[in-house]
Design an enzyme around this catalytic site. Structure first.
Site, PDB file in Angstrom:
ATOM      1  N   LYS A 112      -6.596   7.275  -1.942  1.00 49.97           N
ATOM      2  CA  LYS A 112      -7.461   6.669  -0.928  1.00 49.97           C
ATOM      3  C   LYS A 112      -8.428   7.689  -0.355  1.00 49.97           C
ATOM      4  O   LYS A 112      -9.590   7.389  -0.116  1.00 49.97           O
ATOM      5  CB  LYS A 112      -6.614   6.093   0.214  1.00 49.97           C
ATOM      6  N   LYS A 193      -3.687  -1.074 -11.005  1.00 46.20           N
ATOM      7  CA  LYS A 193      -2.864  -2.055 -10.284  1.00 46.20           C
ATOM      8  C   LYS A 193      -3.733  -3.140  -9.660  1.00 46.20           C
ATOM      9  O   LYS A 193      -4.809  -2.839  -9.138  1.00 46.20           O
ATOM     10  CB  LYS A 193      -2.124  -1.257  -9.198  1.00 46.20           C
ATOM     11  N   LYS A 196      -5.646  -5.754  -3.390  1.00 44.54           N
ATOM     12  CA  LYS A 196      -6.339  -6.640  -2.449  1.00 44.54           C
ATOM     13  C   LYS A 196      -7.747  -6.145  -2.164  1.00 44.54           C
ATOM     14  O   LYS A 196      -8.632  -6.920  -1.870  1.00 44.54           O
ATOM     15  CB  LYS A 196      -5.599  -6.646  -1.101  1.00 44.54           C
TER      16      LYS A 196
HETATM   17  P1  TYM Z   1       0.391  -3.976   0.718  1.00 42.75           P
HETATM   18  O1  TYM Z   1      -0.109  -4.798   1.843  1.00 42.75           O
HETATM   19  O2  TYM Z   1      -0.584  -3.203  -0.083  1.00 42.75           O
HETATM   20  O3  TYM Z   1       1.188  -4.883  -0.309  1.00 42.75           O
HETATM   21  C1  TYM Z   1       2.188  -5.771   0.110  1.00 42.75           C
HETATM   22  C2  TYM Z   1       3.312  -5.822  -0.898  1.00 42.75           C
HETATM   23  O4  TYM Z   1       2.828  -6.219  -2.185  1.00 42.75           O
HETATM   24  C3  TYM Z   1       3.234  -5.282  -3.171  1.00 42.75           C
HETATM   25  N1  TYM Z   1       2.165  -5.175  -4.171  1.00 42.75           N
HETATM   26  C4  TYM Z   1       2.321  -5.395  -5.484  1.00 42.75           C
HETATM   27  N2  TYM Z   1       3.400  -5.740  -6.208  1.00 42.75           N
HETATM   28  C5  TYM Z   1       3.220  -5.908  -7.547  1.00 42.75           C
HETATM   29  N3  TYM Z   1       2.026  -5.735  -8.163  1.00 42.75           N
HETATM   30  C6  TYM Z   1       0.924  -5.384  -7.479  1.00 42.75           C
HETATM   31  N4  TYM Z   1      -0.249  -5.235  -8.091  1.00 42.75           N
HETATM   32  C7  TYM Z   1       1.046  -5.204  -6.076  1.00 42.75           C
HETATM   33  N5  TYM Z   1       0.158  -4.856  -5.096  1.00 42.75           N
HETATM   34  C8  TYM Z   1       0.869  -4.847  -3.943  1.00 42.75           C
HETATM   35  C9  TYM Z   1       3.405  -3.985  -2.420  1.00 42.75           C
HETATM   36  O5  TYM Z   1       4.251  -3.106  -3.114  1.00 42.75           O
HETATM   37  C10 TYM Z   1       3.985  -4.456  -1.120  1.00 42.75           C
HETATM   38  O6  TYM Z   1       5.379  -4.628  -1.221  1.00 42.75           O
HETATM   39  N6  TYM Z   1       2.345   0.048   2.875  1.00 42.75           N
HETATM   40  C11 TYM Z   1       2.587  -1.339   2.577  1.00 42.75           C
HETATM   41  C12 TYM Z   1       2.836  -2.202   3.789  1.00 42.75           C
HETATM   42  C13 TYM Z   1       3.955  -1.760   4.685  1.00 42.75           C
HETATM   43  C14 TYM Z   1       5.327  -1.875   4.407  1.00 42.75           C
HETATM   44  C15 TYM Z   1       5.988  -1.384   5.583  1.00 42.75           C
HETATM   45  C16 TYM Z   1       6.078  -2.323   3.325  1.00 42.75           C
HETATM   46  C17 TYM Z   1       3.807  -1.223   5.925  1.00 42.75           C
HETATM   47  N7  TYM Z   1       5.053  -1.001   6.468  1.00 42.75           N
HETATM   48  C18 TYM Z   1       7.377  -1.345   5.667  1.00 42.75           C
HETATM   49  C19 TYM Z   1       7.467  -2.288   3.414  1.00 42.75           C
HETATM   50  C20 TYM Z   1       8.103  -1.794   4.574  1.00 42.75           C
HETATM   51  C21 TYM Z   1       1.362  -1.894   1.885  1.00 42.75           C
HETATM   52  O7  TYM Z   1       0.274  -1.410   2.020  1.00 42.75           O
HETATM   53  O8  TYM Z   1       1.575  -3.035   1.206  1.00 42.75           O
END
Ligand code: TYM
Length: 332
Positions: A112, A193, A196
């Site tokens: 990032k 990957k 979003k």
């Molecule tokens: P975020 O918002 O990017 O994504 C949310 C969840 O979706 C999963 N994910 C994917 N799984 C499979 N294939 C993909 N291409 C893909 N893209 C995203 C992510 O692994 C995630 O589980 N840092 C985290 C948010 C967060 C969080 C937490 C998660 C903040 N605090 C505490 C767990 C526990 C994030 O940016 O996810």
């Protein structure tokens, strides 16, 4: 007491099938066996600029999608991270026990920050806030996609370090990855990957995309120079399409081979699109029903906060006392 689950999603961009297959679907399943806390991590979202009105709308959209996917607010807490003050409070305490070197090693931080001219400190501290999210609820299990594995390892390291410095305070959590679908790749570029924040119409399938759009995106997906599915020689684009089908359809490897070996790519894409459209249809219908009910979402987020805050506040109180921070006679 049932063991706890916590997970979170950022209210930025459009939720896509990677988020669903990697995380959200496992959240729904975990409600059967665990006490669950599902957090809309708006404080994480602001590590990149968010247009304020849009952020507010996205928070509500995400709450509605959680419900539409099958999170039951009677069983599980759905809440906004910034609504429970303990998240930022514990994040600071954890910042003070986290060596900078651990954060510098985070691949998401490197990726990032490489894209930006000036790197906000929030992006650097991001994984510490995430550790606070998890440790506040003494979560034993954290269902996430594969891209969060490194952050979960860091969370475990931070918890272990705090526990050894100040005495046992936090449950050290385990990562729960789905066996199929932990890393869904971009449809335009199967080496990256699905994300979003990626721009470009051919990249992702959003959970709220209509059937025509899903069909179009799928038919344009990158494959390889072979004409048909060969399980021995296929490239990452074809493998990704098969993974999407397998995950949504809950098929075994044997069933996948029997159904797809030798199939021409055009037919493969049609079949995967059909599966995705059919699986998203009930979720989309439920989403539109939920957002049409005025006041409903605010009530859900309020109830979620009321359930989450006492748990989180208790952990902060324990952590403060373990660290020797001041405790006044009365709480206000
Ligand atoms: P975020 O918002 O990017 O994504 C949310 C969840 O979706 C999963 N994910 C994917 N799984 C499979 N294939 C993909 N291409 C893909 N893209 C995203 C992510 O692994 C995630 O589980 N840092 C985290 C948010 C967060 C969080 C937490 C998660 C903040 N605090 C505490 C767990 C526990 C994030 O940016 O996810």
């Amino acid at each position: 007491m049932r063991a706890r689950v916590l997970s979170g999603i950022q209210p930025s961009g459009n939720l896509h099938i990677g988020n669903y297959l990697g995380a959200l679907r496992n959240w729904v399943r975990s409600q059967k066996d665990y006490e669950c806390f599902f957090c809309i991590v708006d404080l994480h979202a602001i590590t990149a600029y968010q247009e304020p009105a849009e952020l507010q709308a996205k928070i509500r959209e995400l709450a509605a999608l959680f419900l539409a996917a099958g999170i039951d607010p009677k069983q599980s807490a759905i809440f906004a991270q910034s609504d429970v003050h303990a998240h930022t409070e514990l994040a600071w305490m954890l910042t003070c026990v986290t060596p900078m070197g651990w954060l510098e090693r985070m691949t998401q931080f490197k990726a990032k920050s490489a894209k930006q001219e000036s790197v906000g400190d929030g992006i650097f501290q991001y994984p510490v806030l995430m550790a606070a999210d998890i440790l506040l609820y003494q979560a034993a299990i954290v269902p996430v996609g594969d891209d969060q594995s490194q952050h979960l390892e860091l969370t475990r390291d931070i918890a272990t370090r705090f526990n050894s410095l100040y005495g046992d305070t936090f449950v050290v959590p385990k990562t729960d990855l789905p066996s199929v679908g932990a890393r869904i790749m971009g449809l335009d570029d199967p080496t990256a990957k699905m994300s979003k924040s990626a721009i470009g119409s051919g990249h992702a399938i959003a959970l709220l995309d209509d059937p025509a759009k899903i069909q179009k995106t799928m038919m344009r997906a990158t494959t390889d120079s072979n004409p048909e599915v060969n399980f021995e020689t296929m490239g990452p684009g074809v493998a990704n399409l098969l993974t999407i089908y397998q995950a949504f359809g809950e098929k075994t490897n044997e069933e996948m081979r029997a159904e797809f070996a030798g199939m021409r790519y055009g037919d493969l894409k049609k079949r995967v699109a059909g599966m995705v459209i059919a699986k998203l249809e009930p979720l989309q219908a439920e989403y539109h029903r939920i957002v049409a009910e005025p006041g409903y979402l605010d009530g859900i987020l309020q109830e979620g906060k009321e359930r989450a805050a006492p748990v989180a506040n208790q952990t902060v109180a324990t952590a403060k006392s373990r660290m020797g921070l001041y405790k006044s006679l009365a709480t206000i």
